[in-house]
Design an enzyme around this catalytic site. Structure first.
Site, short mmCIF file in Angstrom:
data_model
loop_
_atom_site.label_atom_id
_atom_site.label_comp_id
_atom_site.label_asym_id
_atom_site.label_seq_id
_atom_site.Cartn_x
_atom_site.Cartn_y
_atom_site.Cartn_z
N ILE A 40 0.82 -1.22 0.00
CA ILE A 40 0.00 0.00 0.00
C ILE A 40 0.84 1.26 0.00
CG2 ILE A 40 -2.19 -0.81 0.97
CD1 ILE A 40 -1.13 -0.14 3.75
N GLY A 41 2.12 1.13 0.13
CA GLY A 41 2.94 2.33 0.12
C GLY A 41 4.41 2.01 0.28
N GLY A 43 7.94 4.10 1.86
CA GLY A 43 8.54 5.32 2.40
C GLY A 43 10.05 5.20 2.32
N GLY A 44 10.71 6.11 3.02
CA GLY A 44 12.16 6.12 2.98
C GLY A 44 12.79 4.86 3.54
N PHE A 45 12.11 4.21 4.49
CA PHE A 45 12.76 3.09 5.16
C PHE A 45 12.23 1.72 4.77
CE2 PHE A 45 13.32 6.74 8.08
CZ PHE A 45 14.67 6.86 7.89
N GLY A 46 11.30 1.67 3.87
CA GLY A 46 10.83 0.36 3.45
C GLY A 46 9.42 0.38 2.88
N VAL A 48 5.37 -0.78 2.77
CA VAL A 48 4.24 -1.00 3.68
C VAL A 48 3.19 -1.88 3.00
CG1 VAL A 48 2.51 0.14 5.12
CG2 VAL A 48 4.66 1.32 4.64
N LYS A 62 4.95 -2.51 8.09
CA LYS A 62 6.06 -1.76 7.47
C LYS A 62 7.33 -2.60 7.57
CE LYS A 62 6.61 2.89 8.08
NZ LYS A 62 7.15 4.16 8.65
N ASP A 160 8.59 15.48 12.15
CA ASP A 160 8.40 15.26 10.71
C ASP A 160 6.92 15.39 10.34
OD1 ASP A 160 9.42 14.89 8.22
OD2 ASP A 160 9.61 12.71 8.35
#
Ligand SMILES: Nc1ncnc2c1ncn2[C@@H]1O[C@H](COP(=O)(O)OP(=O)(O)OP(=O)(O)O)[C@@H](O)[C@H]1O
Length: 377
Positions: A40-41, A43-46, A48, A62, A160
């Site tokens: 589903i998504g 991000g910067g770290f992995g 999801v 995640k 953030d």
């Protein structure tokens, strides 16, 4: 940097109360073996994934990239910060998995994506953001932040706040997510000196330049977010005429000319409460004032948003423009140092940038990054 070993991570995680430890098999079953269609998504770290636990609970899983050394600290911070807290406007952390090279976080599933992907997603969304919905989102985020800043002990500074970290549930109620950069803030400290991290465009100038962290840095980011929600546009939009590209500068400009209403999203077709919209815009400017001490605490911001406290025009002073500050420093002869900002972006695609004074050929992105300013060496 070498990644901390699994035993050390498990020891740290086990020391944190209220954290459920999931097995890798459990999460593999929940996500259909991390099936691509469940993604589903990212991000910067992995990546999801959406998943369903055996008891039927819907979760977001995640999975940190195996080679991310940067991610391990954020992984532990997220667990440490989130394990004990619960609030209707914060994403719920159910637990984590640390097995062999796997580091996985398990959150409550939030149905309607982030503000970045919906309201600011450039038309790729079917959600109608009416004025009431926007107002409800602003108030919900303010409640979540007021809780973190003023009710939780030690206080928590998120660091953030930005549209991709505001998720919307099935009723379009906002939930703040991504606590990987958060800092626990003991009562007796006035500020924390830290390596500045966050997302360009949302960073308070005093924090970006001097790495001096207080809750006021979150309040600044919240102010930018408010302006984005009311205007339906991103903090920076290169497709607009040059004078309009930076939202905060544009908002201040229009405010000074006595025309802030021009900033309200035209896709509302005039169907909004003008008094409330103007109030929101003014609060956005109040929160982004250059002097941190002039930015009110989140509980006051919340009272202003719901109309319990009057918003007084005389209170509003000029916003802090990070781009301008950097230019000023550059003019005073430290320009070459600006190029030396060391930046560890959390995704390979992201680069530090957003204003003319940052390194050339950079691009605006919503990605989180950690960077060391010239004053933080
Ligand atoms: N609890 C959740 N429920 C539903 N979707 C989620 C959840 N958490 C994350 N997502 C989805 O995954 C995407 C990536 O989230 P993630 O927190 O990893 O990165 P990001 O905030 O978008 O970027 P960055 O890591 O650079 O800040 C989000 O934009 C969202 O679409």
């Amino acid at each position: 940097m070498k990644a901390p070993n699994v035993k050390l991570i498990i020891t740290e995680v086990s020391g944190i109360q209220n954290t459920r430890l999931f097995t890798y098999n459990e999460l593999r079953d929940a996500t259909g073996n991390f099936r691509t269609s469940n993604k589903i998504g990212e991000g910067g770290f992995g990546v999801v994934y959406q998943g369903t636990l055996r008891d039927g609970t819907m979760v977001a899983v995640k999975v940190l990239s195996a080679d991310s050394t940067q991610g391990v600290r954020e992984f532990l911070t997220e667990i440490e910060v989130m394990a004990d807290i619960e609030h209707e406007n914060l994403v719920k952390l159910y637990g984590c998995c640390v097995e062999k090279k796997h580091r996985i976080l398990v959150y409550g599933y939030v149905e309607n994506n982030s503000i970045a992907q919906t309201l600011l997603g450039g038309g790729n969304n079917s959600i109608q953001f009416s004025w009431d919905t926007r107002s409800q989102i602003c108030i919900g985020v303010a409640k979540g932040l007021a809780f973190l800043h003023e009710e939780v002990r030690p206080h928590i500074v998120h660091r953030d706040i930005k549209p991709s970290n505001i998720l919307l549930d099935k009723n379009l109620m906002p939930k703040i997510s991504d606590f990987g950069l958060a800092k626990l803030f003991p009562d007796n400290l006035t500020h924390i000196s830290t390596c500045a991290a966050g997302t360009v465009g949302y960073l308070a100038p005093e924090y970006a330049i001097r790495a001096k962290l207080t809750r006021k840095a979150d309040i600044y980011s919240f102010g930018v977010l408010l302006l984005e929600i009311v205007s339906g546009r991103s903090h920076k939009d290169r497709r607009l005429p040059v004078a309009e590209q930076y939202l905060l500068e544009r908002a201040w400009d229009l405010y000074e000319k006595g025309e802030p209403v021009q900033l309200v999203d035209s896709s509302l077709n005039g169907d909004y409460n003008i008094e409330e919209a103007l109030r929101c815009l003014k609060i956005g400017l109040i929160c982004t004032q250059d002097m941190p001490k002039l930015r009110p605490p989140m509980s006051t911001v919340l009272k202003m948003l719901v109309g319990d406290i009057e918003v007084n025009d005389q209170e509003i002073t000029r916003p802090g423009f990070l781009s301008e500050l950097m230019c000023l420093k550059a003019d005073k002869g430290v320009k070459k140092n600006v190029k030396n900002w060391s930046c560890t972006a959390s995704a390979s695609t992201s680069k530090l940038g957003s204003s003319s004074s940052f390194p050339e050929n950079t691009d605006t992105s919503y990605n989180t990054m950690t960077f060391t300013s010239i004053y933080n060496r």
